[in-house]
Structures are given as C-alpha cells and as structure tokens.
Design a protein around this motif. Structure first.
Motif, mmCIF file in Angstrom:
data_model
loop_
_atom_site.group_PDB
_atom_site.id
_atom_site.type_symbol
_atom_site.label_atom_id
_atom_site.label_comp_id
_atom_site.label_asym_id
_atom_site.label_seq_id
_atom_site.Cartn_x
_atom_site.Cartn_y
_atom_site.Cartn_z
ATOM 1 N N LEU A 1 -6.774 5.775 3.550
ATOM 2 C CA LEU A 1 -6.768 4.263 3.724
ATOM 3 C C LEU A 1 -6.801 3.458 2.417
ATOM 4 C CD1 LEU A 1 -6.753 1.688 5.830
ATOM 5 C CD2 LEU A 1 -9.256 1.876 5.575
ATOM 6 N N HIS A 2 -6.019 2.699 2.064
ATOM 7 C CA HIS A 2 -5.775 1.926 0.567
ATOM 8 C C HIS A 2 -6.623 0.669 0.824
ATOM 9 C CE1 HIS A 2 -2.984 4.551 -1.496
ATOM 10 N NE2 HIS A 2 -2.387 4.846 -0.112
ATOM 11 N N LEU A 3 -7.709 0.471 0.064
ATOM 12 C CA LEU A 3 -8.654 -0.550 0.244
ATOM 13 C C LEU A 3 -7.763 -2.093 0.374
ATOM 14 C CD1 LEU A 3 -11.435 -1.785 0.845
ATOM 15 C CD2 LEU A 3 -11.966 -1.767 -1.268
ATOM 16 N N GLU A 4 -7.176 -2.420 -0.816
ATOM 17 C CA GLU A 4 -6.195 -3.439 -0.994
ATOM 18 C C GLU A 4 -5.201 -3.609 0.039
ATOM 19 O OE1 GLU A 4 -7.759 -2.454 -4.918
ATOM 20 O OE2 GLU A 4 -6.380 -1.281 -3.352
ATOM 21 N N GLY A 5 -4.576 -2.472 0.454
ATOM 22 C CA GLY A 5 -3.381 -2.253 1.423
ATOM 23 C C GLY A 5 -3.929 -2.369 2.899
ATOM 24 N N ILE B 1 -9.832 3.645 -3.867
ATOM 25 C CA ILE B 1 -10.205 2.512 -4.617
ATOM 26 C C ILE B 1 -9.705 2.789 -6.282
ATOM 27 C CG2 ILE B 1 -11.946 0.917 -5.358
ATOM 28 C CD1 ILE B 1 -13.689 1.868 -2.982
ATOM 29 N N SER B 2 -9.129 1.788 -6.814
ATOM 30 C CA SER B 2 -8.746 2.011 -8.279
ATOM 31 C C SER B 2 -9.254 1.240 -9.302
ATOM 32 C CB SER B 2 -7.141 2.073 -8.309
ATOM 33 O OG SER B 2 -6.685 2.268 -9.676
ATOM 34 N N PRO B 3 -9.872 1.606 -10.247
ATOM 35 C CA PRO B 3 -10.505 0.941 -11.296
ATOM 36 C C PRO B 3 -9.444 0.227 -11.899
ATOM 37 C CG PRO B 3 -11.399 3.169 -11.429
ATOM 38 C CD PRO B 3 -10.322 3.115 -10.400
ATOM 39 N N ASP B 4 -8.279 0.514 -11.987
ATOM 40 C CA ASP B 4 -6.894 0.028 -12.372
ATOM 41 C C ASP B 4 -6.887 -1.589 -11.914
ATOM 42 O OD1 ASP B 4 -5.087 1.941 -13.924
ATOM 43 O OD2 ASP B 4 -5.507 2.678 -12.175
ATOM 44 N N PHE B 5 -7.382 -1.576 -10.452
ATOM 45 C CA PHE B 5 -7.766 -3.113 -10.014
ATOM 46 C C PHE B 5 -8.888 -3.714 -10.176
ATOM 47 C CE2 PHE B 5 -3.991 -1.361 -7.161
ATOM 48 C CZ PHE B 5 -2.965 -1.973 -7.953
ATOM 49 N N CYS B 6 -9.884 -2.773 -10.171
ATOM 50 C CA CYS B 6 -11.178 -3.163 -10.100
ATOM 51 C C CYS B 6 -11.945 -3.240 -11.744
ATOM 52 C CB CYS B 6 -12.216 -2.333 -9.243
ATOM 53 S SG CYS B 6 -11.543 -2.345 -7.508
ATOM 54 N N VAL C 1 -4.685 11.964 11.185
ATOM 55 C CA VAL C 1 -4.090 10.703 11.223
ATOM 56 C C VAL C 1 -4.636 9.634 10.774
ATOM 57 C CG1 VAL C 1 -3.078 9.061 12.992
ATOM 58 C CG2 VAL C 1 -2.975 11.447 13.264
ATOM 59 N N SER C 2 -3.804 8.867 9.931
ATOM 60 C CA SER C 2 -4.461 7.872 9.085
ATOM 61 C C SER C 2 -3.526 6.383 9.237
ATOM 62 C CB SER C 2 -4.673 7.937 7.736
ATOM 63 O OG SER C 2 -6.063 8.899 7.704
ATOM 64 N N THR C 3 -3.616 5.165 8.709
ATOM 65 C CA THR C 3 -2.939 4.094 8.954
ATOM 66 C C THR C 3 -2.501 3.544 7.397
ATOM 67 O OG1 THR C 3 -5.019 2.693 8.396
ATOM 68 C CG2 THR C 3 -4.056 3.192 10.953
ATOM 69 N N ASP C 4 -2.902 4.123 6.281
ATOM 70 C CA ASP C 4 -2.288 3.981 5.035
ATOM 71 C C ASP C 4 -2.603 2.642 4.583
ATOM 72 O OD1 ASP C 4 -0.947 4.765 2.697
ATOM 73 O OD2 ASP C 4 1.213 4.751 3.562
ATOM 74 N N ASP C 5 -1.779 1.610 4.825
ATOM 75 C CA ASP C 5 -1.715 0.190 4.508
ATOM 76 C C ASP C 5 -1.593 -0.491 5.817
ATOM 77 O OD1 ASP C 5 -1.754 0.382 1.232
ATOM 78 O OD2 ASP C 5 -0.048 1.596 2.068
ATOM 79 N N PRO C 6 -2.558 -0.469 6.571
ATOM 80 C CA PRO C 6 -2.460 -0.968 8.072
ATOM 81 C C PRO C 6 -1.479 -2.304 8.423
ATOM 82 C CG PRO C 6 -4.481 -0.791 7.714
ATOM 83 C CD PRO C 6 -3.965 -0.108 6.538
ATOM 84 N N PRO C 7 -1.980 -3.395 7.899
ATOM 85 C CA PRO C 7 -1.188 -4.883 8.132
ATOM 86 C C PRO C 7 0.231 -4.874 7.481
ATOM 87 C CG PRO C 7 -2.899 -4.822 6.340
ATOM 88 C CD PRO C 7 -3.166 -3.642 6.996
ATOM 89 N N PHE C 8 0.538 -3.931 6.535
ATOM 90 C CA PHE C 8 1.686 -3.927 5.955
ATOM 91 C C PHE C 8 2.587 -3.405 7.008
ATOM 92 C CE2 PHE C 8 -0.356 -4.771 1.914
ATOM 93 C CZ PHE C 8 0.572 -5.159 1.409
ATOM 94 N N PHE C 9 2.264 -2.229 7.883
ATOM 95 C CA PHE C 9 2.856 -1.458 8.706
ATOM 96 C C PHE C 9 2.750 -1.706 10.295
ATOM 97 C CE2 PHE C 9 2.386 1.528 4.820
ATOM 98 C CZ PHE C 9 3.252 0.975 4.260
#
Length: 329
Positions: free
Chosen positions: A13-17, A93-98, A270-278
């Motif tokens: 699960l991508h936090l921002e995604g 979570i990425s320090p690139d964004f944080c 099973v996971s959702t990846d970036d759920p609202p996008f998909f």
C-alpha cells in the motif's frame, strides 16, 4: 459472499497513493493550491496510463508539505483500511516526499506518521508498519540517501525497504548499494518487479537484490520455469489484482493470473496498491476474487497466513495479529 468484515492483512500500500481524493482536494483548498486538473468530473483521480498516473500521483503528493499533513493523511488512509476489515498493513513511505531525503526533516515526518499510526491502532484496531522506498526513476544516487534515512530510523515501526516508481527506469543492480545498506540495518527486503516488465526483470531482481518479497510479480506467469522457481524459493508476491486490471495489464478478474500462481504453489498475498486511483478497497479485492475464482474462506485464510508469515514486523506484533486471526467462538 461478502467478506468486508473478515480480518485482512495488506502488504503493498503506497501511503500517498491511498490518499482519498476528497482529502487531497481539501488540503489543496486550505493551501490555495490549484490541482483541479488531476481530478475527473466525479471527483476521482484522472489519468491516461501508468506513466501519466505517476505524474498525477506526484501532483497529488505536492500538497503534502509538512509532518502534520502526513499525520492527517495517515489517519485518513487507515480509516479507509479499517472500514475494509484490515487489521495489519504495511505501507510504502518515501523520504523523497517526506523532507527531501534530509535526515532531520525525515525524522520529523516519520514521527508524525508513527503518532497517527498509534492513534489509529488504539481507536480503529489496525496496526501499521512502514516500508521505506526510494523512487526508481529518481536514480540510484538519491536511492542511497533514502537508504541512509531508512537505516538510521530502522526499528519497531520502520521494518522494511523496497523500491517503487517507473519499473522501466534503471536495472535492479543499479540500486544494490541502497539495498545492502537497508539489509545491514536489519530491514526486510521487497522490490517492485514484473508489473510493467516481464519475467526476465523478475529474475534480475531476484539475482541482484535477493528480496524475500516481490511487489506485483504477476508477469512471472509468462515463464512457468520462473513460476516454479518462485514456488521453490518461497518468494512471496504482493499481488494487486484491481490495480493490474485498472491499468490494463489484464482485461478482467477472471483473466488475472493470481489464481494460476496460487494453484502452482507460489505464495501470493492480496493488496490494493493505490486504492482510490484504482477504485478499489481490500473488501472489494476479496469479493471480486471470490466471485471470479470461486475462492472460499479457506483460501482467504491461507492468504492471511501467508501475509502474516511474510510481514516485516517483529515477533510480538505477529503474535498479536495471529490472535486476531483466530476463529471467533
């Protein structure tokens, strides 16, 4: 059958995604930022293909500019997870964004995320752990800086290291220094592979980085010798069927290869990846798989056990989650 209330574990699960579009719109309005172009007429995220999705993702993330923003984001995401019955989640979570890979700033962002995670665990019953990820298309040098941030903050909350972004950018071996740094810090290792590139890329990732888990990995099905190797190695695939279908990798749920991989002995989750996008949730993933593949409760119990065994959390946390998975009297 509806599986919404069943306890679930999610490893990819991508936090921002996972940010609800309404949350991002509200935050943009507070900051007087105009990012209206990333939404469609119904208020959802709008993108043309995977590479445009990456740009929309980064545009949505651009309004998240402080530790407090990430605290609020984490609560919003975990509320959605808990509504689907998720009791344990690992998020990228990425320090690139944080904090732009600055260690001092990164610690502040991480503290805010961890504070929100503790609040959500107390109030919603969902446990969160973090997998730190460089962004592949930002390059190996920035990945080194991310790995140092990860190694310096490894512990009970920061438990894993992976890599996301454009799979077609660079080769797995280019990021070996970052992964070695993370491994030496005791972090669990996963890596996105086999989503947009084929079986050879999965092989290259296994050889170069030796991960215990692969993010996606579904295109292994194009090479049955690789499928057998994954089964023999016990490599766990973090499969995100709804994401793969939404992005056009597979046409529908019945043609998604997760069932074939499972039947051939590969450890799948099973996971959702970036759920609202998909346009998905964990409850929807389970329901659609039950309908498309005739999977019964026993299969979903196996998925949960596989996810728990593969989780990057400590033994005490695993024991607590295992108790929550025990059948209710």
């Amino acid at each position: 059958m509806s599986l919404t209330s069943q306890p679930k574990l999610e490893l990819h699960l991508h936090l921002e995604g996972a940010a609800p579009p309404a949350f991002i719109r509200g935050l943009a309005a507070e900051k007087h930022e105009d990012i209206s172009g990333i939404f469609n007429e119904t208020g959802g995220y709008a993108y043309r293909d995977f590479w445009h999705f990456l740009k929309v993702y980064e545009a949505a993330t651009s309004v998240l500019t402080s530790p407090e923003d990430y605290r609020r984001l984490t609560l919003a995401v975990l509320e959605e997870s808990a509504a689907s019955g998720v009791i344990y989640s690992e998020t990228f979570i990425s320090p690139d964004f944080c904090g732009g890979r600055d260690l001092v700033a990164w610690r502040e962002y991480l503290a805010a995320i961890e504070e929100a995670a503790a609040e959500a665990e107390a109030k919603m019953g969902v446990t969160l752990r973090a997998i730190i990820t460089p962004i592949r298309h930002f390059g190996p040098d920035k990945a080194r800086e991310v790995a140092i941030c990860a190694a310096e903050t490894a512990g009970r909350f920061v438990t894993g290291f992976g890599i996301g972004g454009d799979e077609k950018s660079g080769e797995p071996a280019d990021f070996l220094w970052a992964f070695d740094c993370a491994r030496e810090a005791g972090l669990g290792i996963t890596a996105h592979a086999g989503e947009w590139r084929g079986p050879d890329h999965i092989r290259d990732t296994l050889r170069a980085l030796n991960p215990s888990r692969i993010g996606h990995g579904v295109r292994a099905i194009e090479d049955l010798a690789l499928v057998d190797e994954l089964a023999e190695r016990g490599t766990v695939l973090e499969v995100c069927p709804g994401s793969n279908i939404a992005l056009g990798i597979y046409p529908d749920w019945r043609k998604h290869p997760i069932g074939q991989l499972y039947d051939r002995g590969v450890k799948v989750t099973v996971s959702t990846d970036d759920p609202p996008f998909f346009h998905t949730t964990m409850a929807r993933e389970w329901d659609r798989l039950a309908d498309a593949l005739d999977w019964d409760q026993g299969v979903f119990d196996t998925l949960n056990r596989t996810a728990l065994d593969a989780a990057f959390c400590d033994a005490d946390t695993k024991a607590k989650i295992a108790k929550q998975l025990e059948p209710r009297a």
